[in-house]
Design a protein around this motif. Structure first.
Motif, PDB file in Angstrom:
ATOM      1  N   UNK A   1      15.535  -0.468   1.014  1.00  0.00           N
ATOM      2  CA  UNK A   1      15.242   0.882   1.497  1.00  0.00           C
ATOM      3  C   UNK A   1      13.910   1.354   0.917  1.00  0.00           C
ATOM      4  N   UNK A   2      13.122   2.130   1.656  1.00  0.00           N
ATOM      5  CA  UNK A   2      13.342   2.661   3.007  1.00  0.00           C
ATOM      6  C   UNK A   2      13.147   1.582   4.073  1.00  0.00           C
ATOM      7  N   UNK A   3      13.883   1.698   5.134  1.00  0.00           N
ATOM      8  CA  UNK A   3      13.829   0.707   6.194  1.00  0.00           C
ATOM      9  C   UNK A   3      12.438   0.669   6.818  1.00  0.00           C
ATOM     10  N   UNK A   4      11.950  -0.555   6.982  1.00  0.00           N
ATOM     11  CA  UNK A   4      10.623  -0.731   7.555  1.00  0.00           C
ATOM     12  C   UNK A   4       9.572  -1.078   6.527  1.00  0.00           C
ATOM     13  N   UNK A   5       9.916  -0.987   5.244  1.00  0.00           N
ATOM     14  CA  UNK A   5       8.963  -1.309   4.198  1.00  0.00           C
ATOM     15  C   UNK A   5       8.788  -2.833   4.142  1.00  0.00           C
ATOM     16  N   UNK A   6       7.587  -3.274   3.770  1.00  0.00           N
ATOM     17  CA  UNK A   6       7.310  -4.707   3.680  1.00  0.00           C
ATOM     18  C   UNK A   6       6.799  -5.309   4.975  1.00  0.00           C
ATOM     19  N   UNK A   7       6.490  -4.478   5.964  1.00  0.00           N
ATOM     20  CA  UNK A   7       5.944  -5.005   7.220  1.00  0.00           C
ATOM     21  C   UNK A   7       4.445  -5.236   7.067  1.00  0.00           C
ATOM     22  N   UNK A   8       3.900  -6.022   8.027  1.00  0.00           N
ATOM     23  CA  UNK A   8       2.462  -6.298   7.990  1.00  0.00           C
ATOM     24  C   UNK A   8       1.678  -5.419   8.958  1.00  0.00           C
ATOM     25  N   UNK A   9       2.355  -4.819   9.933  1.00  0.00           N
ATOM     26  CA  UNK A   9       1.695  -3.921  10.869  1.00  0.00           C
ATOM     27  C   UNK A   9       2.732  -2.947  11.422  1.00  0.00           C
ATOM     28  N   UNK A  10       2.256  -2.022  12.250  1.00  0.00           N
ATOM     29  CA  UNK A  10       3.145  -0.982  12.785  1.00  0.00           C
ATOM     30  C   UNK A  10       4.220  -1.559  13.699  1.00  0.00           C
ATOM     31  N   UNK A  11       3.902  -2.480  14.651  1.00  0.00           N
ATOM     32  CA  UNK A  11       4.975  -3.036  15.491  1.00  0.00           C
ATOM     33  C   UNK A  11       6.095  -3.682  14.683  1.00  0.00           C
TER      34      UNK A  11
ATOM     35  N   UNK B   1       0.841  -1.191   0.000  1.00  0.00           N
ATOM     36  CA  UNK B   1       0.000   0.000   0.000  1.00  0.00           C
ATOM     37  C   UNK B   1       0.880   1.246   0.000  1.00  0.00           C
ATOM     38  N   UNK B   2       0.260   2.417   0.037  1.00  0.00           N
ATOM     39  CA  UNK B   2       1.019   3.663  -0.071  1.00  0.00           C
ATOM     40  C   UNK B   2       1.934   3.906   1.122  1.00  0.00           C
ATOM     41  N   UNK B   3       1.663   3.238   2.251  1.00  0.00           N
ATOM     42  CA  UNK B   3       2.536   3.383   3.419  1.00  0.00           C
ATOM     43  C   UNK B   3       3.678   2.377   3.418  1.00  0.00           C
ATOM     44  N   UNK B   4       3.664   1.421   2.481  1.00  0.00           N
ATOM     45  CA  UNK B   4       4.720   0.420   2.409  1.00  0.00           C
ATOM     46  C   UNK B   4       4.408  -0.856   3.156  1.00  0.00           C
ATOM     47  N   UNK B   5       3.129  -1.103   3.461  1.00  0.00           N
ATOM     48  CA  UNK B   5       2.729  -2.282   4.232  1.00  0.00           C
ATOM     49  C   UNK B   5       2.131  -3.348   3.314  1.00  0.00           C
ATOM     50  N   UNK B   6       2.311  -4.611   3.729  1.00  0.00           N
ATOM     51  CA  UNK B   6       1.595  -5.717   3.108  1.00  0.00           C
ATOM     52  C   UNK B   6       0.264  -5.888   3.823  1.00  0.00           C
TER      53      UNK B   6
END
Length: 487
Positions: A198-208, A159-164
Motif C-alpha cells: 500500500x498505497x496501491x499503484x506504488x512501484x510502477x514505471x509509468x502512469x498506465x 520518487x515522490x509520486x511513488x514511481x520507479x
C-alpha cells in the motif's frame, strides 16, 4: 590660481539608523519579524518579551530594593544632561508612555530559555514518508534477508509520486555496487513485491502501469474493470486527447459504456505517493483580521501576531545605579531597545492603516466575491494614507489579512484593469472570476473556446482580446476547450 571662499546651501536626505531599522522591519513578514526579534533579544539584554512569565524565585538584586529605588529616583530628578539619565525619566513617565520601559515588576530579569518554553503540546508529530510506510510493510513480509535488502534499496529510489525510473539499467548498476552478484531477475521480483504494498499503484514505471495496478486490485465483478484496464494500458494517450469517437472504435463500446469506463478511471490516483510526507509545510500568520461590524467592514490587528516587548527592569536598574561609573555601552543598548519597540509598534500601525484603506475600497469584494473586485493601484492607497508608493509596496508584500473569504495577501487586492463600454473599468480579478463562472456553466460536449468567451464578455460590456482570455485561463489552470470536452 585664485583662491576664493564660497557659501553653498544644499539639502541632503540622510537615513538615520532608526529609520533604516524601521524600513527593514516594515518589509519583513510576520515569521521573519519574529526571527529578527529573536536575534535582537539574544544580543540586547535590556530587551525582553512581555508574554514570558516571570520567575518568582529570581533573587532580587541589591539595586531593586524599593528603598534604594526611591533614593535613586530622587537622584535622577536632578540629573537630565547625561545620556544615562534618560533611564529614570522614562521610569517616571511610564504610566503615560506607549513605549514600555523599566517595567513595573521588580527583578524581571527572566531568562528566555526557561523551562516553561518546553511546551511539548506544541510539537507536531512527524508524518511518515512514503519510504517509511513501505519499509514498515516490507518488514512484515516473509522474505529472505537478501530479497528484503534488495526491496529496501528499491524503495529508496522511488520518487515522490511513488514511481520507479523508466530506465532500470542505471538503477541496476547502482544497486550492484551495494549487493554483489545481483541478477536482473532479483530486481524484478523485488519490484513486484513492492507493487503489492500500500498505497496501491506504488512501484510502477509509468502512469498506465500505475492505473492498471489499481484496477487489477479491484474485484473481478467490478463493472467495466476489463475495459478500463484495456484503455489505460493501450489507449491512454487517446483518452488524454479527448478523441472519444476513436476510443469507441478501438474498444468496441458505445457512448454510455465509454462514459462509465472513463468515470471508473477518474476514481484512480495517478500519484499514489503524494499522500505521504508532504514535508515542507508552511503556515501563514495573518497580520490583520477583517470583520463586518455595524454594517461596516473594519480591520483590526491580530494580537497573536504582535510581539510584546519591553525594557528589562533588572538591567535598567543596574544601568541607573552605575550611570555615574560611565556605563555607556548599556546606555546605547537601552536606546536601541527603545527604538526597536517603537519601530515594531509603528510597523503594525502602518499595516493597519493601509489595510483599512484597502478594505474601504474593496468592500464590495467582501460582500459579493471576486466578481465585485474593483481595480486598485498602489498610488491610490499611498495618497489615501499619506505614504510613498514604495512604502505601500513594502507593507502589502508578505502581509496577510484574515477575512470571511479566507486568508489573503494584501497584494491580492491590487491589479490591472480593463475599460468597459460604459466608460468604467473592470479589474483583472473580476474578469478571471467571470471566465471561471462561464467555464463552470458550459456544456461539456461543446466547451467554450477562448474566442467565444471573449464574445460573451464583450456582450457584457467588457472588451477583452482572445489572447487575454487565454492568458487568464492559463493563470486559472483551466485547460483549452479541446481538452475540456467530455462525452
Amino acid at each position: 590660481m585664485k583662491h576664493s571662499l564660497q557659501l553653498k546651501l544644499s539639502q541632503h536626505l540622510t537615513l538615520t539608523p532608526q529609520l533604516q531599522q524601521s524600513i527593514r522591519l516594515l518589509q519583513l513578514s510576520t515569521v521573519e519579524l519574529n526571527q529578527e526579534l529573536e536575534r535582537y533579544l539574544a544580543e540586547n539584554p535590556l530587551l525582553e518579551r512581555e508574554d514570558i512569565p516571570q520567575e518568582e524565585s529570581l533573587p532580587a538584586k541589591p539595586g531593586t530594593n524599593p528603598e534604594t529605588e526611591a533614593e535613586r529616583d530622587g537622584d535622577a530628578e536632578g540629573d537630565g544632561e547625561s545620556q544615562a539619565a534618560s533611564a529614570p525619566e522614562t521610569h517616571e513617565d511610564r504610566g503615560n508612555d506607549d513605549v514600555p520601559s523599566m517595567g513595573d515588576d521588580m527583578g524581571s530579569g527572566v531568562r528566555r530559555d526557561s523551562g516553561d518554553r518546553d511546551d511539548f503540546t506544541q510539537f507536531a508529530a512527524a508524518e511518515p514518508t512514503l519510504q517509511d510506510h513501505l519499509l514498515a510493510q516490507l518488514a512484515l513480509l516473509s522474505l529472505t534477508e537478501r530479497d528484503r535488502n534488495i526491496a529496501a534499496l528499491l524503495v529508496g529510489h522511488l520518487d515522490e509520486d511513488g514511481y520507479f525510473p523508466r530506465d532500470l539499467a542505471e538503477l541496476r548498476e547502482t544497486m550492484a555496487e551495494a549487493i554483489p552478484e545481483l541478477e536482473p531477475e532479483e530486481i524484478d521480483i523485488a519490484r513486484r513485491h513492492i507493487q503489492f504494498l500500500e498505497p496501491t499503484g506504488v512501484g510502477a514505471r509509468d502512469v498506465p502501469e500505475c492505473l492498471a495496478l489499481q484496477l487489477r486490485t479491484m474485484p473481478v465483478q467490478t463493472p467495466h474493470r476489463d475495459g478500463a484496464i484495456a484503455l489505460v494500458t493501450n489507449h491512454l494517450d487517446v483518452l488524454a486527447a479527448r478523441d472519444f469517437n476513436r476510443l469507441k472504435r478501438l474498444l468496441g463500446v458505445d457512448e454510455d459504456e465509454l462514459r462509465d469506463i472513463r468515470a471508473l478511471i477518474l476514481t484512480l490516483d495517478p500519484k499514489p505517493g503524494r499522500a505521504f510526507g508532504a514535508g515542507d509545510v508552511r503556515y501563514v500568520v495573518p497580520d490583520v483580521v477583517v470583520r463586518k461590524s455595524s454594517g461596516r467592514w473594519t480591520a483590526t490587528l491580530n494580537r497573536d501576531a504582535m510581539p510584546r516587548l519591553r525594557i528589562n527592569k533588572m538591567y535598567a536598574d543596574i544601568l541607573q545605579a552605575s550611570r555615574d561609573n560611565g556605563a555607556k555601552h548599556l546606555a546605547g543598548q537601552l536606546q536601541e531597545a527603545r527604538w526597536l519597540i517603537k519601530n515594531v509598534q509603528q510597523r503594525f500601525d502602518t499595516i493597519l492603516r493601509v489595510t483599512q484603506a484597502i478594505v474601504d475600497r474593496q468592500k464590495n469584494y467582501f460582500e459579493h466575491g471576486e466578481v465585485a473586485m474593483r481595480p486598485l493601484v498602489l498610488r491610490e492607497i499611498a495618497e489615501a494614507v499619506g505614504l510613498h508608493e514604495s512604502t505601500i509596496s513594502r507593507v502589502t508584500t508578505q502581509k496577510y489579512m484574515f477575512t470571511p473569504r479566507g486568508i489573503l495577501e494584501l497584494k491580492y487586492f491590487f491589479g490591472s484593469h480593463v475599460s468597459t463600454d460604459t466608460g468604467g473599468s473592470c479589474s483583472a480579478t473580476a474578469i478571471r472570476a467571470l471566465i471561471k463562472q462561464l467555464v463552470a456553466a458550459e456544456d461539456g460536449k461543446k466547451p467554450l473556446s477562448d474566442h467565444r468567451i471573449s464574445d460573451i464578455l464583450a456582450q457584457q460590456g467588457i472588451q477583452v482580446a482572445r489572447r487575454t482570455v487565454a492568458k487568464y485561463r492559463e493563470a486559472l489552470q483551466i485547460q483549452p476547450a479541446n481538452l475540456r470536452k467530455s462525452i
